[in-house]
Each structure stands twice: as C-alpha cells, then as structure tokens.
Design a protein around this motif. Structure first.
Motif, PDB file in Angstrom:
ATOM      1  N   TRP A   1      62.652  10.166  15.364  1.00 51.84           N
ATOM      2  CA  TRP A   1      61.761  10.803  16.409  1.00 51.84           C
ATOM      3  C   TRP A   1      62.349  11.753  17.351  1.00 51.84           C
ATOM      4  O   TRP A   1      61.977  12.604  17.691  1.00 51.84           O
ATOM      5  CB  TRP A   1      61.035   9.745  17.330  1.00 51.84           C
TER       6      TRP A   1
ATOM      7  N   ARG B   1      49.373  20.453  14.625  1.00 47.55           N
ATOM      8  CA  ARG B   1      49.719  19.321  13.492  1.00 47.55           C
ATOM      9  C   ARG B   1      50.938  18.449  14.009  1.00 47.55           C
ATOM     10  O   ARG B   1      50.768  17.170  13.730  1.00 47.55           O
ATOM     11  CB  ARG B   1      50.340  20.328  12.513  1.00 47.55           C
ATOM     12  N   ILE B   2      51.632  18.822  14.968  1.00 44.14           N
ATOM     13  CA  ILE B   2      52.972  17.930  15.240  1.00 44.14           C
ATOM     14  C   ILE B   2      52.381  17.141  16.267  1.00 44.14           C
ATOM     15  O   ILE B   2      52.624  15.695  16.260  1.00 44.14           O
ATOM     16  CB  ILE B   2      53.992  18.908  15.962  1.00 44.14           C
TER      17      ILE B   2
ATOM     18  N   VAL C   1      50.325  14.163  14.372  1.00 46.54           N
ATOM     19  CA  VAL C   1      51.412  13.233  13.890  1.00 46.54           C
ATOM     20  C   VAL C   1      51.808  12.328  14.953  1.00 46.54           C
ATOM     21  O   VAL C   1      51.824  11.028  14.848  1.00 46.54           O
ATOM     22  CB  VAL C   1      52.668  13.946  13.320  1.00 46.54           C
TER      23      VAL C   1
ATOM     24  N   THR D   1      48.708   9.930  16.160  1.00 50.46           N
ATOM     25  CA  THR D   1      48.425   8.993  15.243  1.00 50.46           C
ATOM     26  C   THR D   1      49.548   8.002  15.267  1.00 50.46           C
ATOM     27  O   THR D   1      49.118   6.716  15.005  1.00 50.46           O
ATOM     28  CB  THR D   1      48.354   9.361  13.506  1.00 50.46           C
ATOM     29  N   HIS D   2      50.572   8.319  15.284  1.00 56.86           N
ATOM     30  CA  HIS D   2      51.751   7.146  15.654  1.00 56.86           C
ATOM     31  C   HIS D   2      51.524   6.355  16.721  1.00 56.86           C
ATOM     32  O   HIS D   2      51.869   5.201  16.764  1.00 56.86           O
ATOM     33  CB  HIS D   2      53.237   8.171  15.534  1.00 56.86           C
TER      34      HIS D   2
END
Length: 242
Positions: free
Chosen positions: A113, A159-160, A163, A166-167
């Motif tokens: 991460w 987009r980043i 991600v 969602t995580h």
C-alpha cells in the motif's frame, strides 16, 4: 516513547502545500522521536545555498527532492524518498510494532500500500494538480492545459481512489477502520498528506470525496489524530498564519 538517549533526527522538508514531508513528521511525532526540521527552498538553481539542488543537499539526496533525513543515532545515515524513510523509521524505532507489521504478511501488505501510494496516488494527483491550477502549467508555460490532458489525470486519480475506497469497504466489513490490519500503520500515514491536498483543492473539485465515502470517513479519522493536526499546523508557512 523514544529512549532519552535518542538524538534529534534532521528532517529536510518544505512548508505546505508540498505533501510528502508531512508523512515523516507525523510518524516521528507518533513515535516520540525528537527532530530538527530544516526547511529547504524549492528551486532548480544549484547556486541557491538552501535550495534542493545545491551540492550540500544533493550530497544527502542525489535526486534533490524532499523529504530526506539524517539520523545521528545510526552513524549519520541519510535516507531519502518518503516511503523508504517511513520503512526505515519503523524498522529502527518501532520495536513494539505499534505502526508497522508484526508478521511477514503484515509487512508485505503495508509495503504494497505504500508502494501504491508513491507510484499511483502521489504522481497522478501531482500531475492533475499541476495541469489544473493556474499556478502550475499555465503560469510556467503561458498556455492552458488541453482538456484531454486534464481528463486523463482526473480519470486516473478517480480510479486510484476507487481502488482505495473498495479496499477500505472490505476492511470495514472485517471490522477494521484502517488500510492494513486492525490498527493505524505507516500505510495510513503514507496516504494522508496527498489525500488532504486533494480535499483542500477546491479549484479541482470540492465534492471529489463524496464519491468515495469510505475514503472520506477514513480521512476524517486520520485528520483527527493529534500528530496529524499538529504536523499540518507546524508546516503552515508563517505568512499563511498571519
């Protein structure tokens, strides 16, 4: 808390809005490690003695960027790039794993991460800001940014954060409020300053995080931490405080 014998670490940085140096000060404050903050001037002129391109600083960081640190407790080792600095400080000073991985799996997840932050969030956000605000591309080159360039970086930034959102939703389903494991780690610290830069850039999109509620909630938790609040106050230029 750090042992009494620990000497202050020298941190080379900038005032805000530069988003990478705050990561290091936040972590040092959380660890209770004393530090001396040396403000460097952002310039490409190698003749400016306190500039990031002067030989007295490129001897510390050959890339001529901040942050960098010099640790007198470890034979005056120089460490540069924010991700490696966080990992170095964790290895040397976080012996009880309060903010770092206790196991190989945790350390690997944290490093993933952090890697995504420094290779994705930071450069894509930086490019979007550069091409969006008038103090960037327009001021330096005297021309407006083509729409397709701003669209490219805006889409990539979204987009980043998608991600990450969602995580964080998956983490919440497991009972965690943090990026890795069951506690705040250096992975969370790494993501905070650039997230703050985006959320406080109304010329881009003041409602940006409304589309990423898990990120928004996570950021609010991080921003409430005293070490985080104190760092951003410390890095506000005196002229901006007046």
């Amino acid at each position: 808390m750090a042992p009494v014998s620990v000497k202050p670490i020298t941190v080379y940085g900038h005032y805000l809005p530069f988003p990478n140096p705050p990561k290091i000060l936040i972590f040092l404050k959380l660890l209770g490690i004393p530090y001396e903050h040396v403000m460097k001037i952002s310039t490409d002129d190698p003749k400016v003695e306190n500039g990031i391109k002067h030989p007295n600083f490129t001897s510390i960081n050959p890339n001529g960027r901040v942050p960098a640190i010099t640790d007198p407790n470890q034979n005056n080792i120089n460490v540069w790039e924010s991700g490696p600095i966080l990992q170095y400080l964790a290895e040397v000073y976080d012996k009880d794993y309060r903010f770092s991985g206790k196991t190989l799996e945790e350390r690997t997840l944290i490093n993933e991460w952090i890697g995504f932050q420094i290779s994705g969030q930071a450069p894509m956000s930086g490019q979007l800001i550069w091409f969006s605000v008038p103090q960037g591309h327009l001021l330096k080159y005297g021309e407006n940014t083509p729409d397709h360039v701003k669209t490219r970086f805006r889409n990539e930034v979204r987009r980043i954060y998608g991600v990450l959102n969602t995580h964080l939703e998956e983490q919440k389903a497991k009972g965690s409020d943090w990026i890795v494991g069951d506690r705040m780690t250096i992975a969370d610290i790494a993501w905070v300053p650039w997230t703050r830069t985006m959320i406080y850039m109304p010329t881009y999109d003041p409602t940006f995080y409304d589309d990423f509620p898990a990120v928004k909630a996570w950021f609010a938790r991080m921003e409430a931490i005293p070490a985080v609040k104190e760092t951003f106050v410390e890095l506000t230029a005196p002229s901006a405080k007046a």
